[in-house]
Design a protein around this motif. Structure first.
Motif, PDB file in Angstrom:
ATOM      1  N   GLY A  93      -7.494  27.072   5.910  1.00  0.00           N
ATOM      2  CA  GLY A  93      -8.400  26.193   5.172  1.00  0.00           C
ATOM      3  C   GLY A  93      -8.429  26.554   3.704  1.00  0.00           C
ATOM      4  O   GLY A  93      -7.512  27.164   3.185  1.00  0.00           O
ATOM      5  N   ASN A  94      -9.501  26.161   3.030  1.00  0.00           N
ATOM      6  CA  ASN A  94      -9.650  26.467   1.610  1.00  0.00           C
ATOM      7  C   ASN A  94      -9.867  27.958   1.444  1.00  0.00           C
ATOM      8  O   ASN A  94     -10.762  28.531   2.046  1.00  0.00           O
ATOM      9  CB  ASN A  94     -10.847  25.713   1.025  1.00  0.00           C
ATOM     10  CG  ASN A  94     -10.641  24.214   1.092  1.00  0.00           C
ATOM     11  OD1 ASN A  94      -9.523  23.732   1.029  1.00  0.00           O
ATOM     12  ND2 ASN A  94     -11.723  23.487   1.240  1.00  0.00           N
ATOM     13  N   SER A  95      -9.057  28.575   0.604  1.00  0.00           N
ATOM     14  CA  SER A  95      -9.184  30.019   0.431  1.00  0.00           C
ATOM     15  C   SER A  95      -9.156  30.380  -1.036  1.00  0.00           C
ATOM     16  O   SER A  95      -8.659  29.622  -1.871  1.00  0.00           O
ATOM     17  CB  SER A  95      -8.076  30.754   1.178  1.00  0.00           C
ATOM     18  OG  SER A  95      -6.828  30.468   0.592  1.00  0.00           O
ATOM     19  N   GLU A  96      -9.712  31.544  -1.302  1.00  0.00           N
ATOM     20  CA  GLU A  96      -9.701  32.063  -2.663  1.00  0.00           C
ATOM     21  C   GLU A  96      -9.746  33.587  -2.588  1.00  0.00           C
ATOM     22  O   GLU A  96     -10.304  34.152  -1.644  1.00  0.00           O
ATOM     23  CB  GLU A  96     -10.886  31.532  -3.462  1.00  0.00           C
ATOM     24  CG  GLU A  96     -12.229  31.924  -2.899  1.00  0.00           C
ATOM     25  CD  GLU A  96     -13.393  31.306  -3.651  1.00  0.00           C
ATOM     26  OE1 GLU A  96     -13.526  31.563  -4.848  1.00  0.00           O
ATOM     27  OE2 GLU A  96     -14.161  30.580  -3.014  1.00  0.00           O
ATOM     28  N   PRO A  97      -9.141  34.245  -3.577  1.00  0.00           N
ATOM     29  CA  PRO A  97      -9.208  35.703  -3.584  1.00  0.00           C
ATOM     30  C   PRO A  97     -10.631  36.156  -3.923  1.00  0.00           C
ATOM     31  O   PRO A  97     -11.344  35.483  -4.670  1.00  0.00           O
ATOM     32  CB  PRO A  97      -8.219  36.109  -4.681  1.00  0.00           C
ATOM     33  CG  PRO A  97      -8.041  34.900  -5.516  1.00  0.00           C
ATOM     34  CD  PRO A  97      -8.348  33.712  -4.665  1.00  0.00           C
ATOM     35  N   VAL A  98     -11.034  37.288  -3.351  1.00  0.00           N
ATOM     36  CA  VAL A  98     -12.345  37.865  -3.643  1.00  0.00           C
ATOM     37  C   VAL A  98     -12.209  39.372  -3.827  1.00  0.00           C
ATOM     38  O   VAL A  98     -11.275  39.982  -3.316  1.00  0.00           O
ATOM     39  CB  VAL A  98     -13.382  37.587  -2.522  1.00  0.00           C
ATOM     40  CG1 VAL A  98     -13.755  36.124  -2.465  1.00  0.00           C
ATOM     41  CG2 VAL A  98     -12.899  38.080  -1.173  1.00  0.00           C
ATOM     42  N   ASP A  99     -13.145  39.917  -4.556  1.00  0.00           N
ATOM     43  CA  ASP A  99     -13.251  41.363  -4.697  1.00  0.00           C
ATOM     44  C   ASP A  99     -14.604  41.738  -4.118  1.00  0.00           C
ATOM     45  O   ASP A  99     -15.635  41.311  -4.623  1.00  0.00           O
ATOM     46  CB  ASP A  99     -13.159  41.768  -6.171  1.00  0.00           C
ATOM     47  CG  ASP A  99     -13.262  43.270  -6.355  1.00  0.00           C
ATOM     48  OD1 ASP A  99     -14.228  43.866  -5.828  1.00  0.00           O
ATOM     49  OD2 ASP A  99     -12.405  43.849  -7.027  1.00  0.00           O
ATOM     50  N   VAL A 100     -14.587  42.511  -3.048  1.00  0.00           N
ATOM     51  CA  VAL A 100     -15.822  42.962  -2.418  1.00  0.00           C
ATOM     52  C   VAL A 100     -15.837  44.484  -2.476  1.00  0.00           C
ATOM     53  O   VAL A 100     -15.052  45.142  -1.793  1.00  0.00           O
ATOM     54  CB  VAL A 100     -15.934  42.450  -0.961  1.00  0.00           C
ATOM     55  CG1 VAL A 100     -17.189  42.993  -0.303  1.00  0.00           C
ATOM     56  CG2 VAL A 100     -15.928  40.928  -0.920  1.00  0.00           C
ATOM     57  N   ASP A 101     -16.663  45.016  -3.340  1.00  0.00           N
ATOM     58  CA  ASP A 101     -16.796  46.454  -3.548  1.00  0.00           C
ATOM     59  C   ASP A 101     -15.435  47.127  -3.759  1.00  0.00           C
ATOM     60  O   ASP A 101     -15.131  48.150  -3.162  1.00  0.00           O
ATOM     61  CB  ASP A 101     -17.548  47.110  -2.386  1.00  0.00           C
ATOM     62  CG  ASP A 101     -18.003  48.530  -2.719  1.00  0.00           C
ATOM     63  OD1 ASP A 101     -18.276  48.822  -3.909  1.00  0.00           O
ATOM     64  OD2 ASP A 101     -18.081  49.359  -1.793  1.00  0.00           O
ATOM     65  N   GLY A 102     -14.613  46.511  -4.597  1.00  0.00           N
ATOM     66  CA  GLY A 102     -13.318  47.086  -4.937  1.00  0.00           C
ATOM     67  C   GLY A 102     -12.194  46.761  -3.981  1.00  0.00           C
ATOM     68  O   GLY A 102     -11.057  47.145  -4.218  1.00  0.00           O
ATOM     69  N   SER A 103     -12.477  46.061  -2.903  1.00  0.00           N
ATOM     70  CA  SER A 103     -11.441  45.679  -1.946  1.00  0.00           C
ATOM     71  C   SER A 103     -11.009  44.239  -2.240  1.00  0.00           C
ATOM     72  O   SER A 103     -11.832  43.323  -2.237  1.00  0.00           O
ATOM     73  CB  SER A 103     -11.991  45.791  -0.522  1.00  0.00           C
ATOM     74  OG  SER A 103     -10.980  45.499   0.414  1.00  0.00           O
TER      75      SER A 103
END
Length: 178
Positions: A93-103
């Motif tokens: 589906g619709n996706s986007e990169p994320v940064d979660v606590d450095g990951s």
């Protein structure tokens, strides 16, 4: 698991009006127990480590949502985290990169139609964060999957507000090792 579910059911049933017929209370109790047990089994089947269900009403409204935290291992399959994240982004589906606590992970959003065998069900809005475990010697990922039927319309303001609330919760996520 059943003890936890019974506590939730008993707490919820305790919030019902006193004038509700006892037969109706018994039916509601059994149905709630059945549904919660089914949700817990489904989460466990998906390698769920934790299942969060809102059980307290806010201004007499119960949020129709849940989220499951799961761990997925790529041990022995010889692929890298970025390959997994790329494949998921292309497939779900619709996706986007994320940064979660450095990951560096992926946030995937989609609408899931109701199950064919589910009577009276609605489509749900699903948000999935897929995050590689930092400093893991083996390829491992944590998935945090949020699902809500909102008010029955996956594109409504209410449903979108629940999604925004979940995204806000994910901004507070921190890695911790015991």
């Amino acid at each position: 698991m059943s003890d936890s579910i019974l506590r939730v059911v008993d707490n919820s049933i305790g919030q019902l009006p006193d004038d509700l017929p006892k037969d109706d209370v018994s039916k509601l109790r059994m149905e709630l127990f059945r549904r919660l047990k089914k949700a817990a089994r489904k989460a466990a089947k998906a390698n769920g480590l934790l299942l969060y269900l809102p059980v307290q009403r806010v201004r007499s409204t119960l949020a129709p949502a849940s989220f499951v935290i799961s761990q997925v291992s790529g041990e022995g399959i010889g692929i890298q985290s970025n390959e997994v994240l790329g494949a998921l982004a292309a497939d779900r589906g619709n996706s986007e990169p994320v940064d979660v606590d450095g990951s560096q992970g992926t946030r995937i959003e989609r609408v899931v139609p109701p199950a064919e065998d589910a009577e009276g069900s609605f489509s749900s809005r699903r948000i999935e964060y897929v995050l590689p475990l930092p400093d893991s010697p083996l390829p491992r990922w944590l998935t945090v999957t949020f699902s809500t039927v909102g008010d029955g319309d996956p594109d409504s303001d209410f449903t979108s507000a629940l999604v925004d609330l979940f995204d806000a919760v994910m901004t507070t996520f921190r890695w911790s090792y015991a």
